[in-house]
Design an enzyme around this catalytic site. Structure first.
Site, PDB file in Angstrom:
ATOM      1  N   CYS A   2      13.507   5.751  -2.247  1.00  0.00           N
ATOM      2  CA  CYS A   2      14.518   5.016  -3.001  1.00  0.00           C
ATOM      3  C   CYS A   2      14.897   3.708  -2.303  1.00  0.00           C
ATOM      4  O   CYS A   2      14.834   3.599  -1.088  1.00  0.00           O
ATOM      5  CB  CYS A   2      15.772   5.865  -3.135  1.00  0.00           C
ATOM      6  SG  CYS A   2      15.445   7.486  -3.819  1.00  0.00           S
ATOM      7  N   ARG A  27       8.391   0.206  -1.796  1.00  0.00           N
ATOM      8  CA  ARG A  27       8.777   1.473  -1.173  1.00  0.00           C
ATOM      9  C   ARG A  27       8.305   2.679  -1.982  1.00  0.00           C
ATOM     10  O   ARG A  27       8.256   3.788  -1.459  1.00  0.00           O
ATOM     11  CB  ARG A  27      10.313   1.535  -1.034  1.00  0.00           C
ATOM     12  CG  ARG A  27      10.871   0.522  -0.053  1.00  0.00           C
ATOM     13  CD  ARG A  27      12.381   0.431  -0.147  1.00  0.00           C
ATOM     14  NE  ARG A  27      13.061   1.614   0.319  1.00  0.00           N
ATOM     15  CZ  ARG A  27      13.609   1.749   1.527  1.00  0.00           C
ATOM     16  NH1 ARG A  27      13.530   0.767   2.397  1.00  0.00           N
ATOM     17  NH2 ARG A  27      14.228   2.851   1.857  1.00  0.00           N
ATOM     18  N   TRP A  75      13.078   7.388  -6.237  1.00  0.00           N
ATOM     19  CA  TRP A  75      11.855   8.176  -6.060  1.00  0.00           C
ATOM     20  C   TRP A  75      12.304   9.625  -6.186  1.00  0.00           C
ATOM     21  O   TRP A  75      13.057  10.127  -5.345  1.00  0.00           O
ATOM     22  CB  TRP A  75      11.265   7.886  -4.680  1.00  0.00           C
ATOM     23  CG  TRP A  75       9.911   8.474  -4.441  1.00  0.00           C
ATOM     24  CD1 TRP A  75       8.714   7.954  -4.824  1.00  0.00           C
ATOM     25  CD2 TRP A  75       9.614   9.682  -3.721  1.00  0.00           C
ATOM     26  NE1 TRP A  75       7.689   8.761  -4.398  1.00  0.00           N
ATOM     27  CE2 TRP A  75       8.208   9.833  -3.719  1.00  0.00           C
ATOM     28  CE3 TRP A  75      10.386  10.651  -3.084  1.00  0.00           C
ATOM     29  CZ2 TRP A  75       7.567  10.899  -3.105  1.00  0.00           C
ATOM     30  CZ3 TRP A  75       9.749  11.716  -2.477  1.00  0.00           C
ATOM     31  CH2 TRP A  75       8.353  11.841  -2.495  1.00  0.00           C
ATOM     32  N   ASN A  99      20.647   6.945  -1.472  1.00  0.00           N
ATOM     33  CA  ASN A  99      19.359   7.308  -0.859  1.00  0.00           C
ATOM     34  C   ASN A  99      19.593   8.520   0.020  1.00  0.00           C
ATOM     35  O   ASN A  99      20.606   8.592   0.725  1.00  0.00           O
ATOM     36  CB  ASN A  99      18.827   6.174   0.027  1.00  0.00           C
ATOM     37  CG  ASN A  99      18.204   5.061  -0.775  1.00  0.00           C
ATOM     38  OD1 ASN A  99      18.251   5.078  -2.010  1.00  0.00           O
ATOM     39  ND2 ASN A  99      17.639   4.088  -0.091  1.00  0.00           N
ATOM     40  N   GLY A 100      18.635   9.451   0.016  1.00  0.00           N
ATOM     41  CA  GLY A 100      18.769  10.631   0.868  1.00  0.00           C
ATOM     42  C   GLY A 100      18.854  11.887   0.020  1.00  0.00           C
ATOM     43  O   GLY A 100      18.543  11.866  -1.182  1.00  0.00           O
ATOM     44  N   GLU A 479      -8.497   8.102   9.585  1.00  0.00           N
ATOM     45  CA  GLU A 479      -7.743   7.026   8.953  1.00  0.00           C
ATOM     46  C   GLU A 479      -8.504   6.473   7.744  1.00  0.00           C
ATOM     47  O   GLU A 479      -7.921   6.210   6.696  1.00  0.00           O
ATOM     48  CB  GLU A 479      -7.446   5.929   9.989  1.00  0.00           C
ATOM     49  CG  GLU A 479      -6.864   4.639   9.442  1.00  0.00           C
ATOM     50  CD  GLU A 479      -5.561   4.809   8.686  1.00  0.00           C
ATOM     51  OE1 GLU A 479      -4.983   5.909   8.692  1.00  0.00           O
ATOM     52  OE2 GLU A 479      -5.130   3.827   8.057  1.00  0.00           O
ATOM     53  N   LYS A 483      -7.031   6.449   3.912  1.00  0.00           N
ATOM     54  CA  LYS A 483      -6.915   5.205   3.146  1.00  0.00           C
ATOM     55  C   LYS A 483      -7.552   5.370   1.769  1.00  0.00           C
ATOM     56  O   LYS A 483      -6.979   4.998   0.759  1.00  0.00           O
ATOM     57  CB  LYS A 483      -7.604   4.106   3.935  1.00  0.00           C
ATOM     58  CG  LYS A 483      -6.986   2.782   3.999  1.00  0.00           C
ATOM     59  CD  LYS A 483      -5.762   2.553   4.826  1.00  0.00           C
ATOM     60  CE  LYS A 483      -4.689   3.586   4.747  1.00  0.00           C
ATOM     61  NZ  LYS A 483      -3.672   3.529   5.740  1.00  0.00           N
ATOM     62  N   GLU A 486      -5.458   7.802  -0.563  1.00  0.00           N
ATOM     63  CA  GLU A 486      -4.138   7.424  -1.054  1.00  0.00           C
ATOM     64  C   GLU A 486      -4.178   6.311  -2.087  1.00  0.00           C
ATOM     65  O   GLU A 486      -3.308   6.248  -2.944  1.00  0.00           O
ATOM     66  CB  GLU A 486      -3.165   7.108   0.084  1.00  0.00           C
ATOM     67  CG  GLU A 486      -3.470   5.901   0.902  1.00  0.00           C
ATOM     68  CD  GLU A 486      -2.438   5.667   2.005  1.00  0.00           C
ATOM     69  OE1 GLU A 486      -1.285   6.084   1.863  1.00  0.00           O
ATOM     70  OE2 GLU A 486      -2.805   5.049   3.018  1.00  0.00           O
ATOM     71  N   HIS A 502     -21.178  23.488  10.095  1.00  0.00           N
ATOM     72  CA  HIS A 502     -20.441  24.752  10.199  1.00  0.00           C
ATOM     73  C   HIS A 502     -19.694  25.066   8.906  1.00  0.00           C
ATOM     74  O   HIS A 502     -18.775  25.868   8.904  1.00  0.00           O
ATOM     75  CB  HIS A 502     -19.487  24.710  11.398  1.00  0.00           C
ATOM     76  CG  HIS A 502     -20.214  24.547  12.697  1.00  0.00           C
ATOM     77  ND1 HIS A 502     -20.930  25.569  13.274  1.00  0.00           N
ATOM     78  CD2 HIS A 502     -20.382  23.468  13.494  1.00  0.00           C
ATOM     79  CE1 HIS A 502     -21.489  25.129  14.391  1.00  0.00           C
ATOM     80  NE2 HIS A 502     -21.182  23.855  14.543  1.00  0.00           N
ATOM     81  N   LYS A 601       6.560   4.049   0.587  1.00  0.00           N
ATOM     82  CA  LYS A 601       6.209   3.358   1.826  1.00  0.00           C
ATOM     83  C   LYS A 601       6.859   4.018   3.030  1.00  0.00           C
ATOM     84  O   LYS A 601       6.239   4.207   4.062  1.00  0.00           O
ATOM     85  CB  LYS A 601       6.639   1.885   1.725  1.00  0.00           C
ATOM     86  CG  LYS A 601       6.353   1.055   2.968  1.00  0.00           C
ATOM     87  CD  LYS A 601       4.861   0.912   3.169  1.00  0.00           C
ATOM     88  CE  LYS A 601       4.507   0.153   4.434  1.00  0.00           C
ATOM     89  NZ  LYS A 601       3.105   0.407   4.824  1.00  0.00           N
TER      90      LYS A 601
END
Ligand code: M6R
Length: 606
Positions: A2, A27, A75, A99-100, A479, A483, A486, A502, A601
């Site tokens: 948010c 964000r 969000w 927010n939170g 990484e 990338k 996402e 394996h 973000k």
């Protein structure tokens, strides 16, 4: 996550709020809204929508003259994506954004009999109802009564409809910054990007202090009513750093910014070819009796930590444990007072990393934050801070922040190696002289952009992809896979090349993309054998290596040749290629790489 923006002052609020929300889009969010004093009178109007900021703009009044308001991008956590659940929420005279997460909202509902007033499924609306219930015309008194009742994290911005032109705010854990800009007015936001057009100065709203903003200034007081000093900080980047500057997306801009970001991060920390942290206030004594290292971080930051581990452990024999921050709290941390705990975070606000840091501090006074955002919570909560200087990273997918985190790991490894007597000055000098060449290396690698773009055409219909490598190439592959996942939504996993047989090799079939990284000379021939194994099973192999040319078609379909560098530095050019592959795969699939679905973000909820 948010986003918050609030303004009161001489300018029209609506444009400031909408532009601020647009700056906060990075964000990650799914709905947006604003609340403002209509005609600057004692009446609050709300406009909100389950959609993007441009959808919100469409439902706002064109000729809104208000000079005071608050805005929010949500969000979803509690309750789905709907206009009713979007912020602001209004109950009685109280309109607020949050927010939170209010963890005890169920208990508050029943204890204060709030249910009948609620129209949404959110914890936030319960907070609005509680503030309203405790409000008797004095906003400060109301905030003092309500705040101790909340369990959880919160950053609230509140309008009381009978106090036009005034904004009240309070927070716990969830970040909030504010500023007073002479000639304009008072601003508050979840991060500085929202009001960087108006001010490069800001202060961090301290936890549990009540902020009162009017067009004439900002007051701060604690919950006992004692006035508090405001300490301003400033940033050395401006609004252009938070803009695309001609690039199609923030992500590609940020990929191209890596050489400069690395210069800014390493140059002042290398003196006479040796690591130099005096200007950071980090004494050698922090490292002198270190027995082992624990790195706590999430996502990309954790993968940067993995590179740090491979380097520190393999090169200097220092034991390093990298722990997913969200799991750290549930493990029994094996940490002593001699353990150096390194918290890596771009935002400095990731709640999992922060919680892990708090736990670590119970065991050691040797905590070091490797953080990008100045003054962020993780930076403030650690005993020492090593700032990376990537500048603002707007794209959700971390690129330049990763590179500077990795570069920081190299500097820290060099310092540790020296202070602990694991290596000689001459060896460290050679090592750091190599690090200084990294910006040029990245510059050269960026010339492969069109080839990386072209090869993704064969990947865009893939459902799965694999990244393989050994040693540093394996950590780098993690990484690379993150990338790709996402921002292109192609399922991608990284495997240690030797581990494939394996189990995972069962998934390799005709045309499955395998990005193979083979830059480490000690294991080169072994990786090539592993690549042949997947190639023989029909994989579409993209090889990243230092070879000038590979003409053997039984090894790869595409070869990307990175500049010839020392093995330990190959991570930097290799990751740039992985970033470009992910970026162009995302574009090829018609996705906006800057705002991938479901992602935020900065992850400020657990
Ligand atoms: O701000 P932080 O570095 O603490 O964020 C950690 C992760 O959430 C972040 O790296 C995430 O994995 C990125 N979206 C990856 O590109």
């Amino acid at each position: 996550m948010c986003g918050i923006i609030g303004f009161t002052g001489k300018r029209r609020a609506q444009e400031i709020l909408l532009n601020g929300l647009a700056r906060l889009e990075y964000r990650g969010y799914d709905s947006a809204g604003i609340a403002y004093f209509r005609d600057d009178q004692a009446h609050v109007s709300i406009r909100k929508t389950a959609g993007k900021v441009h959808d919100l703009r469409a439902v706002c009044d064109k000729d809104n003259e208000s000079h005071c308001g608050i805005g929010h991008t949500r969000w979803a956590t509690h309750g789905g994506v709907s206009t009713a659940n979007a912020h602001p929420h209004r109950i009685g005279k109280v309109s607020l954004i949050h927010n939170g997460i209010i963890e005890n909202y169920h208990e508050l509902c029943s204890k204060y009999d709030l249910t009948s007033t609620l129209m949404s499924e959110t914890d936030t609306e319960v907070a609005a109802a509680l503030f309203n219930k405790l409000y008797d015309g004095d906003p400060i008194a109301c905030i003092k009564k309500a705040t101790p009742l909340f369990v959880g994290s919160f950053a609230f911005c509140i309008l009381f409809s009978d106090h036009p032109g005034e904004i009240f705010a309070i927070r716990n854990v969830s970040p909030m910054v504010a500023t007073y800009a002479e000639g304009d007015g008072a601003f508050i936001a979840s991060d500085l990007t929202a009001f960087i057009d108006y001010s490069k100065n800001y202060f961090i709203v301290p936890e549990y202090q009540i902020l009162h903003m009017t067009k004439d200034g900002i007051d701060l007081q604690d919950l006992n009513g004692k006035p508090q000093e405001i300490t301003y900080l400033s940033v050395d980047w401006d609004v252009t750093a938070a803009e695309k500057e001609g690039y199609a997306h923030y992500m590609i801009k940020e990929i191209h910014e890596q050489p400069q970001a690395i210069h800014r991060t390493i140059d002042a920390r290398i003196k006479d070819s040796l690591p130099y942290f005096e200007d950071d206030g980090i004494p050698d004594s922090l490292f002198s009796d270190v027995s082992d290292i624990t790195i706590i971080a999430c996502g990309t930051a954790m993968y940067a930590g993995m590179v740090g581990k491979t380097l520190m452990q393999n090169k200097f024999g220092i034991g390093v444990n990298v722990v997913v921050a969200s799991e750290f709290r549930y493990e029994r941390p094996v940490i002593s007072e001699h353990t150096l705990v390194i918290a890596v975070s771009q935002s400095g606000e990731t709640i999992d990393t922060l919680e892990a840091l708090w736990l670590a501090k119970k065991h050691t006074e040797k905590t070091l934050a490797v953080v990008n955002v100045k003054g962020s919570t993780i930076a403030r909560e650690s005993h020492y801070v090593f700032y990376t200087h990537a500048g603002p990273e707007i794209a959700v997918a971390s690129t330049k922040a990763y590179s500077v985190q990795v570069a920081s790991m190299y500097l820290l490894a060099a310092k540790l190696g020296l202070v602990l007597g694991k290596t000689s000055e001459d060896a460290v000098k050679e090592f750091l002289d190599g690090l200084r060449c990294v910006p040029d290396l990245i510059e050269k690698t960026l010339s492969l952009e069109s080839r990386a773009s072209a090869l993704t055409k064969r990947m865009i219909n893939a459902e799965h992809a694999f990244y393989i490598g050994r040693g540093l190439d394996y950590t780098l592959s993690m990484e690379g896979a993150l990338k790709l996942k996402e921002i292109s939504y192609i399922h991608a996993e990284a495997y240690a090349a030797g581990e494939l047989k394996h189990g995972t090799i069962a998934l390799v079939s005709e045309g499955v993309p395998v990005i193979a990284v083979a830059t480490q000379s000690g294991v080169y021939s072994k990786v090539i054998s592993n690549i042949r194994e997947v190639k023989a099973r029909g994989a579409y192999v993209i090889l990243i290596s230092k070879d000038r040319k590979i003409s053997d078609k039984s090894i790869c379909d595409i070869h990307l040749s990175i500049p010839d560098v020392r093995d330990e530095l190959a991570v930097f050019p290799s990751v740039v290629i992985c970033q470009l592959i992910a970026y162009y795969a995302s574009i090829g699939r018609g996705i906006n790489p800057d705002q991938p679905r479901n992602l935020a973000k900065s992850v400020t909820v657990e």
